[in-house]
Scaffold this active site. Structure first.
Site, PDB file in Angstrom:
ATOM      1  N   GLN A 164     -26.757   5.245 -26.539  1.00 44.97           N
ATOM      2  CA  GLN A 164     -26.357   4.047 -27.235  1.00 44.97           C
ATOM      3  C   GLN A 164     -27.305   2.915 -26.660  1.00 44.97           C
ATOM      4  O   GLN A 164     -27.859   2.897 -25.696  1.00 44.97           O
ATOM      5  CB  GLN A 164     -24.781   3.471 -26.658  1.00 44.97           C
ATOM      6  CG  GLN A 164     -24.148   2.651 -27.423  1.00 44.97           C
ATOM      7  CD  GLN A 164     -22.967   2.272 -27.060  1.00 44.97           C
ATOM      8  OE1 GLN A 164     -22.557   2.695 -25.787  1.00 44.97           O
ATOM      9  NE2 GLN A 164     -22.045   1.484 -27.773  1.00 44.97           N
ATOM     10  N   GLY A 296     -20.728   2.137 -17.163  1.00 44.98           N
ATOM     11  CA  GLY A 296     -20.306   3.536 -17.605  1.00 44.98           C
ATOM     12  C   GLY A 296     -20.711   3.864 -18.999  1.00 44.98           C
ATOM     13  O   GLY A 296     -21.210   2.739 -19.534  1.00 44.98           O
ATOM     14  N   GLU A 298     -19.555   6.323 -22.319  1.00 47.66           N
ATOM     15  CA  GLU A 298     -18.398   7.145 -22.444  1.00 47.66           C
ATOM     16  C   GLU A 298     -18.813   8.436 -23.264  1.00 47.66           C
ATOM     17  O   GLU A 298     -18.144   8.762 -24.191  1.00 47.66           O
ATOM     18  CB  GLU A 298     -17.455   6.359 -23.653  1.00 47.66           C
ATOM     19  CG  GLU A 298     -18.153   6.090 -24.713  1.00 47.66           C
ATOM     20  CD  GLU A 298     -18.869   4.717 -24.938  1.00 47.66           C
ATOM     21  OE1 GLU A 298     -19.358   4.087 -23.871  1.00 47.66           O
ATOM     22  OE2 GLU A 298     -18.821   3.986 -26.050  1.00 47.66           O
ATOM     23  N   HIS A 322     -11.665   2.434 -18.645  1.00 46.43           N
ATOM     24  CA  HIS A 322     -12.507   1.792 -19.886  1.00 46.43           C
ATOM     25  C   HIS A 322     -13.209   2.999 -20.456  1.00 46.43           C
ATOM     26  O   HIS A 322     -13.052   3.057 -21.574  1.00 46.43           O
ATOM     27  CB  HIS A 322     -13.507   0.697 -19.142  1.00 46.43           C
ATOM     28  CG  HIS A 322     -14.160   0.336 -20.471  1.00 46.43           C
ATOM     29  ND1 HIS A 322     -14.144  -0.912 -21.070  1.00 46.43           N
ATOM     30  CD2 HIS A 322     -15.416   0.703 -20.985  1.00 46.43           C
ATOM     31  CE1 HIS A 322     -14.814  -1.252 -22.234  1.00 46.43           C
ATOM     32  NE2 HIS A 322     -15.884  -0.190 -22.044  1.00 46.43           N
ATOM     33  N   GLU A 323     -14.102   3.857 -19.823  1.00 44.55           N
ATOM     34  CA  GLU A 323     -14.720   4.901 -20.328  1.00 44.55           C
ATOM     35  C   GLU A 323     -13.859   5.861 -20.954  1.00 44.55           C
ATOM     36  O   GLU A 323     -14.022   6.656 -22.083  1.00 44.55           O
ATOM     37  CB  GLU A 323     -15.832   5.453 -19.549  1.00 44.55           C
ATOM     38  CG  GLU A 323     -16.656   4.608 -18.738  1.00 44.55           C
ATOM     39  CD  GLU A 323     -17.495   3.430 -19.633  1.00 44.55           C
ATOM     40  OE1 GLU A 323     -17.526   3.728 -20.896  1.00 44.55           O
ATOM     41  OE2 GLU A 323     -17.913   2.532 -19.477  1.00 44.55           O
ATOM     42  N   HIS A 326     -12.373   4.915 -24.368  1.00 45.56           N
ATOM     43  CA  HIS A 326     -13.436   5.241 -25.456  1.00 45.56           C
ATOM     44  C   HIS A 326     -13.318   6.700 -26.223  1.00 45.56           C
ATOM     45  O   HIS A 326     -13.510   6.530 -27.072  1.00 45.56           O
ATOM     46  CB  HIS A 326     -15.079   4.921 -25.018  1.00 45.56           C
ATOM     47  CG  HIS A 326     -15.245   3.853 -25.172  1.00 45.56           C
ATOM     48  ND1 HIS A 326     -15.264   2.778 -25.986  1.00 45.56           N
ATOM     49  CD2 HIS A 326     -15.993   2.922 -23.898  1.00 45.56           C
ATOM     50  CE1 HIS A 326     -15.978   1.940 -25.757  1.00 45.56           C
ATOM     51  NE2 HIS A 326     -16.375   1.796 -24.646  1.00 45.56           N
ATOM     52  N   GLU A 345     -15.874  -1.611 -28.438  1.00 48.13           N
ATOM     53  CA  GLU A 345     -15.600  -2.240 -26.883  1.00 48.13           C
ATOM     54  C   GLU A 345     -14.518  -3.364 -27.044  1.00 48.13           C
ATOM     55  O   GLU A 345     -13.850  -3.342 -25.730  1.00 48.13           O
ATOM     56  CB  GLU A 345     -16.869  -3.169 -26.651  1.00 48.13           C
ATOM     57  CG  GLU A 345     -18.188  -1.958 -26.378  1.00 48.13           C
ATOM     58  CD  GLU A 345     -18.124  -1.055 -25.716  1.00 48.13           C
ATOM     59  OE1 GLU A 345     -17.077  -1.000 -24.911  1.00 48.13           O
ATOM     60  OE2 GLU A 345     -19.050  -0.215 -25.860  1.00 48.13           O
ATOM     61  N   TYR A 407     -16.396  -7.651 -26.022  1.00 45.99           N
ATOM     62  CA  TYR A 407     -15.485  -7.180 -25.161  1.00 45.99           C
ATOM     63  C   TYR A 407     -14.025  -7.742 -25.124  1.00 45.99           C
ATOM     64  O   TYR A 407     -13.075  -7.365 -25.396  1.00 45.99           O
ATOM     65  CB  TYR A 407     -16.031  -6.834 -23.838  1.00 45.99           C
ATOM     66  CG  TYR A 407     -17.091  -5.894 -23.635  1.00 45.99           C
ATOM     67  CD1 TYR A 407     -18.379  -6.049 -24.192  1.00 45.99           C
ATOM     68  CD2 TYR A 407     -16.792  -4.616 -23.124  1.00 45.99           C
ATOM     69  CE1 TYR A 407     -19.236  -5.093 -24.100  1.00 45.99           C
ATOM     70  CE2 TYR A 407     -17.660  -3.533 -23.035  1.00 45.99           C
ATOM     71  CZ  TYR A 407     -18.969  -3.777 -23.651  1.00 45.99           C
ATOM     72  OH  TYR A 407     -19.994  -2.908 -23.429  1.00 45.99           O
ATOM     73  N   ARG A 581     -28.593  -1.534 -12.207  1.00 39.64           N
ATOM     74  CA  ARG A 581     -27.352  -1.913 -13.317  1.00 39.64           C
ATOM     75  C   ARG A 581     -27.523  -3.426 -13.973  1.00 39.64           C
ATOM     76  O   ARG A 581     -27.556  -4.342 -13.308  1.00 39.64           O
ATOM     77  CB  ARG A 581     -26.163  -1.983 -12.791  1.00 39.64           C
ATOM     78  CG  ARG A 581     -24.921  -1.799 -13.618  1.00 39.64           C
ATOM     79  CD  ARG A 581     -23.626  -1.774 -12.917  1.00 39.64           C
ATOM     80  NE  ARG A 581     -22.533  -1.948 -13.946  1.00 39.64           N
ATOM     81  CZ  ARG A 581     -21.343  -2.051 -13.308  1.00 39.64           C
ATOM     82  NH1 ARG A 581     -20.860  -1.854 -12.007  1.00 39.64           N
ATOM     83  NH2 ARG A 581     -20.254  -2.510 -14.264  1.00 39.64           N
TER      84      ARG A 581
END
Ligand code: BES
Ligand code: ZN
Length: 629
Positions: A164, A296, A298, A322-323, A326, A345, A407, A581
């Site tokens: 992505q 993360g 998904e 969250h993931e 998805h 998102e 988001y 990250r």
């Protein structure tokens, strides 16, 4: 080779081609042929209305010495009877040979465009159904990070992919647009001693002996947007959490991972109770080495996670919620183009909140909503009006759509709809939305039309209260947005005030009894300008320079650096050289660069040490931050 089911023989123009799920796999769906025409995707060269890829079959060997994947991709395609070529997306691929099921064919690589890569056009003749492309990736493929032994917990090399938004084209030649759903299978040869995993059914858990290493085979029978196809190779071990959930990690990380992920099975059940069956079989997570650029990702059946969520107290597991979410919003119903990424998102952030509420209660969900509200306000203050709309302008870069607007404004929109129509009705709508649009692309316009048809149903008063178009197409927040409250933050505000306005000792605050979100709220709402003595008092009261929770540490370092707090430099350097990250890395370099002669030399010195350990995506971003000034 894996037995592949027969794919569409008819042309795309044929009406109402029937779904072709096989009887052996009743849990998967194939409705690609009945898709309505796709909206134009400016981030892909493909022309899916003429010819499109239905299935990708990879046969690749990972060469860690050269940092390349090499082998072949065989694409199963459907084309209109009059189509003369099919156009794929590639970026940096060394294309060696192209043939179809009918033999050699003509192919050309067009002009490369920055970020988009180049079109690979392959001539088609009647009867061409399969195309085999022999190729190798480039050592600096944007989707791939090849880690040196020193960058992993096990001391062995590691490779992972991150597709992505539009990076899959740097490791597989196919149509890289989220509206074009593809099934896939793969045979991946990894060096002896390392294991390959993919976001797919794993058919050979222990691999098979093969020339040059061990071969692992995979298949994904649900049609997915190809940004979800992902691969990792490393010294990996598996531990079960529940019946259909588990953790993959390097051996020395596995126990900590299993502790942190203990609630995963309950999360899947909570998600199913909300929006219907989990349609992907297993739900496992893979804990990556610290250079993983995101919190993360998904990837279906196998969420990829940063190790920075390992807080030791399960306080950051909303990342998993969250993931997992998805698996419905994003993986089942997918933004057709990246300018609508709030459909992925924003829906997912809303859904994440619902899972959090189901498992950990309304107060924890409320805390997240309050932190998010502050992020939205900040976004509205700082980003251009054009980028504050949920449906973003098309010319926005595909990698540039992960702001608080996408988001958090997206999630706030859905919470507003929930409030206005009532939870039972909204839940029933969302459940049917996922069912009716499963395995299909979605657009903002299509969602609004669907919601109007199913929920608003011509109720003019409701239509007016909802302000649907303002939410989707206007900057800022519509007047029906409601500021969320969290009871537990009242006490936090009291102690912020006690310290900041009344000169009280920070140690008076019940830090030890606070959870992660209270601590974050405290640090985020302190005055942005603090004196050295105040920073000293904070640091010594709570041991902030040595906090193990990455989110709390990040909030502290952001505050400390913006006040040129010298003692925060060493922990900043430790943090920036121990993980990559982007969410933490980018703002901390920005904070240093904003401090002129005080911060810039530190930014440059730390980056000189850390750059090689960062993912290409993060390197690109920090290059720009550190160069600007
Ligand atoms: N799908 C995203 C990650 C992503 C977004 C990758 C855009 C590439 C382009 C993932 O689901 C995500 O949102 N991750 C967040 C964590 C989440 C809890 C907000 C992250 O990485 O921080
Ligand atoms: Zn997400």
């Amino acid at each position: 080779m894996i037995k592949r089911r027969t794919l569409l023989a008819a042309g795309l123009a044929a009406p109402a081609l029937s779904a072709c799920a096989t009887s052996s796999a009743p849990d998967y769906v194939d409705n690609r042929a009945s898709l309505p025409p796709l909206p134009h995707d400016r981030h892909s060269h493909a022309r899916p209305d003429e010819a499109r890829v239905l299935h990708v079959s990879l046969d690749l060997t990972a060469n860690f010495a050269l940092k390349i994947l090499e082998g072949a991709a065989t694409l199963t395609i459907a084309a209109r009877p009059d189509a003369r070529e099919i156009v794929l997306d590639i970026d940096g691929l060394d294309i060696r040979n192209v043939r179809t099921n009918q033999g050699e064919t003509q192919w050309t690589i067009g002009q490369r465009r920055p970020e988009l890569g180049a079109p690979l056009s392959i001539a088609l003749r009647p009867g061409d159904r399969e195309i085999t492309i022999a190729y190798a990736t480039s050592p600096d493929a944007g989707a791939l990070q090849w880690l040196e032994p020193a960058q992993t917990a096990s001391g062995k090399p590691f490779l992972f992919s991150q597709g992505q938004a539009i990076l899959t084209r740097t490791w597989a030649p196919t149509q890289d647009s989220p509206g074009i759903r593809q099934t896939y299978d793969a045979r991946i040869v990894a060096p002896e001693g390392l294991k390959a995993v993919m976001s797919a059914e794993m058919l050979t858990p222990n691999g098979e002996a093969s020339e040059g290493g061990r071969a692992y085979r995979f298949r994904m029978r649900n049609p997915v947007p190809i940004y979800l196809m992902s691969l990792a190779i490393g010294d990996l071990e598996f531990g079960a959490v529940g019946q259909r959930t588990g953790v993959w990690a390097e051996p020395s990380v596995l126990q900590r991972g299993l502790f942190e992920c203990a609630d995963m099975e309950a999360m899947v059940r909570a998600a199913e109770a909300l929006y219907g069956p989990y349609r992907w079989g297993r739900y496992d997570v893979l804990i990556l080495p610290p250079s993983f650029p995101y919190g993360g990702m998904e990837n279906p059946r196998l969420t990829f996670l940063t190790p920075t969520f390992l807080a030791g107290d399960r306080s950051l597991v909303s990342l998993i919620a969250h993931e997992l979410a998805h698996s419905w919003s994003g993986n089942l119903v997918t933004n057709a183009v990246w300018s609508d990424s709030w459909l992925n998102e924003g829906f997912t952030t809303y859904f994440e909140g619902r899972i959090t509420e189901a498992l950990y209660g309304v107060e924890r969900a409320a805390q997240q909503n309050v932190l998010a509200w502050a992020e939205i306000q900040e976004a509205i203050r700082t980003i251009p009006a054009d980028s504050q709309r949920l449906h973003l302008p098309e010319e926005r870069g595909a990698e540039d759509n992960s702001s608080a607007i996408v988001y958090e404004k997206g999630a706030l929109f859905l919470r507003t709809l929930e409030r206005e129509v009532g939870r039972p009705r909204f839940d029933a709508y969302l459940r049917s939305y996922f069912d009716r649009h499963a395995f299909q692309p979605m657009t903002t316009a299509r969602f609004l039309a669907d919601f109007r048809e199913r929920v608003v149903q011509g109720d003019a008063a409701l239509e007016q209260r909802l302000q649907l178009d303002a939410w989707a197409f206007e900057p800022g927040l519509p007047s029906n947005a409601e500021e969320p409250r969290a009871e537990s933050f009242v006490e936090v505000a009291h102690f912020v005030d006690h310290f900041a306005s009344h000169g009280g000792a920070p140690a008076a605050a019940p830090w030890e009894t606070w959870g992660t979100y209270e601590r974050q709220r405290y640090l985020q709402t302190l005055p942005r300008t603090l004196a050295r003595a105040q920073l000293d008092a904070l640091e010594s009261a709570f041991g902030l320079n040595n906090v193990g929770n990455a989110e709390v540490l990040f909030d502290w370092l952001s505050l400390a650096l913006s006040n040129r707090y010298e003692p925060a430099l060493a922990p900043t350097e430790r943090f920036l050289t121990s993980m990559g990250r982007g969410k933490f890395v980018r703002p901390l370099y920005r904070a240093l660069m904003a401090q002129g002669d005080w911060g810039q030399p530190h930014a440059r010195r730390i980056y000189a040490r850390a750059r090689a350990t960062y993912h290409p995506i993060v390197q690109g971003a920090v290059d720009r931050i550190v160069a600007a000034s």
